[in-house]
Every structure is written in C-alpha cells, then in structure tokens.
Motif scaffolding. Sequence first.
Motif, PDB file in Angstrom:
ATOM      1  N   LEU A   1      38.729  30.743  87.074  1.00 43.23           N
ATOM      2  CA  LEU A   1      39.876  31.522  86.611  1.00 43.23           C
ATOM      3  C   LEU A   1      41.201  30.775  86.722  1.00 43.23           C
ATOM      4  O   LEU A   1      42.231  31.280  86.291  1.00 43.23           O
ATOM      5  N   GLN A   2      41.173  29.584  87.296  1.00 41.15           N
ATOM      6  CA  GLN A   2      42.395  28.792  87.424  1.00 41.15           C
ATOM      7  C   GLN A   2      42.801  28.227  86.063  1.00 41.15           C
ATOM      8  O   GLN A   2      42.002  28.174  85.133  1.00 41.15           O
ATOM      9  N   GLN A   3      44.053  27.803  85.973  1.00 44.76           N
ATOM     10  CA  GLN A   3      44.565  27.256  84.715  1.00 44.76           C
ATOM     11  C   GLN A   3      43.778  26.027  84.266  1.00 44.76           C
ATOM     12  O   GLN A   3      43.718  25.730  83.085  1.00 44.76           O
ATOM     13  N   CYS A   4      43.164  25.315  85.210  1.00 45.41           N
ATOM     14  CA  CYS A   4      42.362  24.149  84.851  1.00 45.41           C
ATOM     15  C   CYS A   4      40.873  24.487  84.839  1.00 45.41           C
ATOM     16  O   CYS A   4      40.026  23.601  84.771  1.00 45.41           O
ATOM     17  N   GLY A   5      40.540  25.777  84.888  1.00 49.87           N
ATOM     18  CA  GLY A   5      39.150  26.216  84.937  1.00 49.87           C
ATOM     19  C   GLY A   5      38.497  26.273  83.570  1.00 49.87           C
ATOM     20  O   GLY A   5      39.096  25.968  82.534  1.00 49.87           O
TER      21      GLY A   5
ATOM     22  N   GLY B   1      39.536  25.744  79.509  1.00 46.85           N
ATOM     23  CA  GLY B   1      38.914  24.689  78.717  1.00 46.85           C
ATOM     24  C   GLY B   1      38.253  25.213  77.454  1.00 46.85           C
ATOM     25  O   GLY B   1      38.219  24.530  76.426  1.00 46.85           O
ATOM     26  N   LEU B   2      37.728  26.426  77.522  1.00 49.61           N
ATOM     27  CA  LEU B   2      37.085  27.045  76.353  1.00 49.61           C
ATOM     28  C   LEU B   2      38.069  27.865  75.520  1.00 49.61           C
ATOM     29  O   LEU B   2      37.680  28.496  74.545  1.00 49.61           O
ATOM     30  N   LYS B   3      39.312  27.896  75.934  1.00 52.26           N
ATOM     31  CA  LYS B   3      40.369  28.652  75.248  1.00 52.26           C
ATOM     32  C   LYS B   3      39.990  30.138  75.128  1.00 52.26           C
ATOM     33  O   LYS B   3      40.008  30.725  74.060  1.00 52.26           O
ATOM     34  N   MET B   4      39.654  30.701  76.283  1.00 49.75           N
ATOM     35  CA  MET B   4      39.212  32.094  76.349  1.00 49.75           C
ATOM     36  C   MET B   4      40.107  32.898  77.290  1.00 49.75           C
ATOM     37  O   MET B   4      39.643  33.515  78.236  1.00 49.75           O
ATOM     38  N   GLU B   5      41.395  32.906  77.019  1.00 48.39           N
ATOM     39  CA  GLU B   5      42.351  33.581  77.892  1.00 48.39           C
ATOM     40  C   GLU B   5      42.080  35.085  77.977  1.00 48.39           C
ATOM     41  O   GLU B   5      42.213  35.685  79.048  1.00 48.39           O
ATOM     42  N   ALA B   6      41.695  35.713  76.877  1.00 48.30           N
ATOM     43  CA  ALA B   6      41.423  37.153  76.906  1.00 48.30           C
ATOM     44  C   ALA B   6      40.253  37.466  77.843  1.00 48.30           C
ATOM     45  O   ALA B   6      40.304  38.442  78.607  1.00 48.30           O
TER      46      ALA B   6
ATOM     47  N   GLY C   1      29.786  33.409  78.950  1.00 45.73           N
ATOM     48  CA  GLY C   1      28.639  33.516  78.039  1.00 45.73           C
ATOM     49  C   GLY C   1      29.014  33.933  76.635  1.00 45.73           C
ATOM     50  O   GLY C   1      28.201  33.840  75.710  1.00 45.73           O
ATOM     51  N   LYS C   2      30.248  34.377  76.437  1.00 42.82           N
ATOM     52  CA  LYS C   2      30.700  34.775  75.104  1.00 42.82           C
ATOM     53  C   LYS C   2      31.290  33.603  74.323  1.00 42.82           C
ATOM     54  O   LYS C   2      31.677  33.770  73.169  1.00 42.82           O
ATOM     55  N   ALA C   3      31.341  32.428  74.938  1.00 39.96           N
ATOM     56  CA  ALA C   3      31.891  31.247  74.269  1.00 39.96           C
ATOM     57  C   ALA C   3      30.998  30.862  73.085  1.00 39.96           C
ATOM     58  O   ALA C   3      29.771  30.918  73.178  1.00 39.96           O
ATOM     59  N   ALA C   4      31.620  30.482  72.002  1.00 42.21           N
ATOM     60  CA  ALA C   4      30.893  30.145  70.772  1.00 42.21           C
ATOM     61  C   ALA C   4      29.726  29.178  70.987  1.00 42.21           C
ATOM     62  O   ALA C   4      28.642  29.411  70.456  1.00 42.21           O
TER      63      ALA C   4
END
Length: 163
Positions: free
Chosen positions: A73-77, A81-86, A155-158
């Motif tokens: 959950l960190q900014q470098c997590g 990296g997956l651009k999944m801020e939501a 797990g929702k990452a493309a």
Amino acid sequence: GEEFDFEVIPRYFSKKICDKLDWSAENTEISDDLDSPVTDEVKVNRFLDRVIGGSLTSPEELLEQIVDVFGELQQCGIYEGLKMEAERKRSLAAMTSLIWLVQGNYDAFTAVQPNPRTKLSRELWEEMQRLVQWAGVTRESLRAILVFLAVRGIGKAAPFLQA
C-alpha cells in the motif's frame, strides 16, 4: 523445500506462477520492479498490539500505520506500480473499517456517514459487534484478514485477468 513468507510474494515466485499459467512475457505487463517493501516482524507485531489494545484510534495515524506496515500500500508498492490507486484506496478503506469493527469504534466507523437517516444504526452495530465476539477474532486471524484485504485488489490487474 523452500520456505516462504506468505505476507510478501517474492517476484521469483510470481514468475513461477506465471510460467505455470503459460503466460509469456509478451502478454503481461508485470515489471521486474514491482516488489513491495518488506516490513519487519517487530513492526508488524507492534502494529497488531496497538490495534488489539485499542491505542491506535486516530484515523490519520491508523492510515499512516497501515501503509507503513503493509508495503503493498506504500507509494512505492505494487498498487502504485500497477497504477491501481482506486484499488489501493479500497484496500485501505476495508482495512480501517475492519480495525474499527474489531475495536468496537462506532464513531470512527460511521464518521463518513453524516446523514442520520442513512447512518448505520446502533442496533445494527451491536449485531455486528456480537458477530465479531462470536467469531473470536484472534491476533493471527486479524493479521491474516488484514493481509488478505491488503492484497486482494492486486488480482484485478489486467495482466492477472488475462490468464
């Protein structure tokens, strides 16, 4: 055999899973630099002690501590990296809600519900508290649930959905 820290999935293990699923490098966007920071056991235990002891009640401090302890959950997590801020925000909301539920902190749990007509009733809150008591949440189960909530959105990452 190999021993794993199940709170952090090492990159090499993730790649083994991808290989088993017959993913090729061409159809994934999993970068080699998506490792999340690892948190030491002392920090995790101190966090759990404060949660269970009820001394971690400030919403701001709670969020700060969750992000500090759960590297995903960190900014470098990995969410970053997956651009999944939501999804990162959903994980944080779920984790804070769970902690307030376990702590019995009705005021914090309902603070974002200012309308008295739609606010969670005290009666329903008491039912939820009975469920928490019935479940007998232990330190180990709380930790496991928090880890699950921290990583479930990944797990929702493309790249993972293409399998």
